[in-house]
Scaffold this motif. Structure first.
Motif: not given
Length: 447
Positions: A86-92
């Protein structure tokens, strides 16, 4: 729970059917999903937008061949993985694990757990995990270097400081990170120090990162005990494992006034009634690169139990810091019978669901890994920030890490109380982490 469309039980079964043969991933899903029904009821939009179904499907899964040549000139083949969940908050963001047990299902479980853990830090990082079914044990430095170079020759295409930032995990320490970064630099012709974390402070790392996961778990345990008007002072502790997490958990426990009497490795249990000498453990593991049994050469009065079970040793506080599902229901019952008052996970999902249920049933304070061991990834995110600014100062302090862990504990407590589960850190961590990721996903639309 009735299994009808949109219930968490129905969603869970759909995901299991779609991902057969991955028991650890199924276990991690079940542990999270069974706690989320109240938040879905409170916020119907999460159901309407199918946030849970989307959150449980990795954004990308990469599998690749890793050929390398051993010291006898023989060609060896391993399999490499990188799961961007999941990359909703930033890079993996998540570690690389080199261990024979690594499979796609293992990587998915770890990356799924990482989604909630990384969200709890409050820092701008998404979730991922990777690794290979390569065993560094018994390999020469040259063999490990050649493997790391081959691994990075494929992985480099998929990572970057604003795309995916791996770190270390089991089997991947500062030596391996150095070889991986060297190959990345060689291939790309860029000194992109933010592409990996867990680096040496001499070339882009932070002083606190190596100790952060172990220290963070102890900070979380201190907060749990304080919430029950107790402390670590004079408590007897056992810490499973003898890698970075275990070593620095032991170091911080002793600095906090506790007495650590046992640690372990895959071959057995080290017991020292006088208290484990952490400097001797570091000498054995990091300098001599030997198994933990070699501690007896430094302290012959200690004992080593071949194939022993560390959870048979009576303690006040237990820190499972080795690997997933190492502490089972019978071990939990033994700890309870021996008077254990708190369990704090330094590893990822080291306690089985039945073990966790027993701890809750018997009022043993329980800190789940996604909250308790978040100190490592928090320190990694701070390392990323310093790399991005090209700052020459990398000395993030222990106090900064302590503050982050206090905030995670507070967030878990407040969320558990909001949903009428006071003291249940599993519920608090799952819901708090889920809401932060889910709200970002809603903001971005259907992607």
């Amino acid at each position: 729970m009735t299994s009808t469309p949109q219930t968490t039980a129905y969603i869970y079964q759909q995901i299991v059917d779609r991902n057969p043969g991955e028991p650890e991933f199924h276990q991690a899903l079940h542990e999270v999903l069974e706690t989320l029904a109240p938040v879905l009821d409170k916020h119907p939009r999460y159901r309407e937008e199918k946030i849970l179904e989307r959150l449980c499907e990795p954004e990308r899964q990469i599998i690749f061949r890793v050929p390398w040549v051993d010291d006898q000139g023989q060609i060896q083949i391993n399999r490499g993985y990188r799961v961007g969940f999941n990359s909703a908050l930033g890079p993996y963001k998540g570690g690389l694990r080199f261990h024979p047990s690594v499979t796609l299902g293992t990587m998915k479980f770890l990356a799924f757990e990482q989604t909630f853990k990384n969200a709890l830090t409050g820092l701008p990082i998404g979730s991922g995990k990777g690794g290979a079914d390569f065993d560094p044990k018994g390999k020469s430095d040259n063999e490990i270097m050649r493997f790391c170079q081959s691994f990075m020759t494929e992985l480099y295409r998929h990572i970057g400081e604003i795309t995916d930032v791996p770190a270390g995990d089991i089997g991947v320490g500062s030596r391996e990170i150095g070889y991986l970064f060297g190959q990345y630099k060689r291939i790309t012709n860029r000194y992109e120090s933010g592409v990996l974390t867990g680096k040496s402070p001499n070339w882009g790392g932070t002083l606190i990162r190596k100790k952060a996961t172990g220290y963070g778990a102890v900070f979380f345990a201190e907060e749990m005990l304080a919430a029950n008007n107790n402390s670590l002072t004079d408590k007897t502790c056992v810490v499973s494992g003898s890698g970075n997490v275990a070593i620095y958990a032991m170091e911080k426990l002793q600095a906090s006034g506790a007495k650590v009497i046992a640690c372990s490795d895959s071959n057995g249990v080290l017991f020292d009634k006088n208290g484990i000498d952490v400097d001797a453990v570091i000498q054995v593991k990091e300098v001599e690169r030997q198994r933990i049994k070699a501690y007896l050469e430094h302290h012959p009065e200690a004992e080593y139990f071949e194939n022993g079970n560390i959870w048979d040793i009576a303690c006040d506080v237990a820190f499972p810091c080795a690997t997933q599902n190492e502490l089972k229901d019978k071990d939990a019952q033994t700890l309870i019978d021996n008077g254990c008052i708190a369990v704090c996970e330094g590893a990822n999902m080291p306690c089985t669901e039945k073990a966790v249920a027993l701890f809750h049933q018997h009022k043993v304070a329980f800190g789940p890994g996604k909250a308790a061991n978040a100190g490592g990834v928090a320190a990694s995110a701070l390392e990323m920030q310093h790399n991005a600014t090209h700052s020459s100062s990398y000395d993030y302090s222990e106090e900064h890490l302590h503050e982050i862990m206090i905030n995670i504990h507070r967030n878990c407590c407040q969320t558990a109380e909001e949903f009428d589960q006071p003291g249940n850190y599993v519920v608090g961590a799952n819901i708090a982490g889920f809401r932060r990721v889910a709200d970002a996903m809603l903001a971005f639309g259907v992607i």
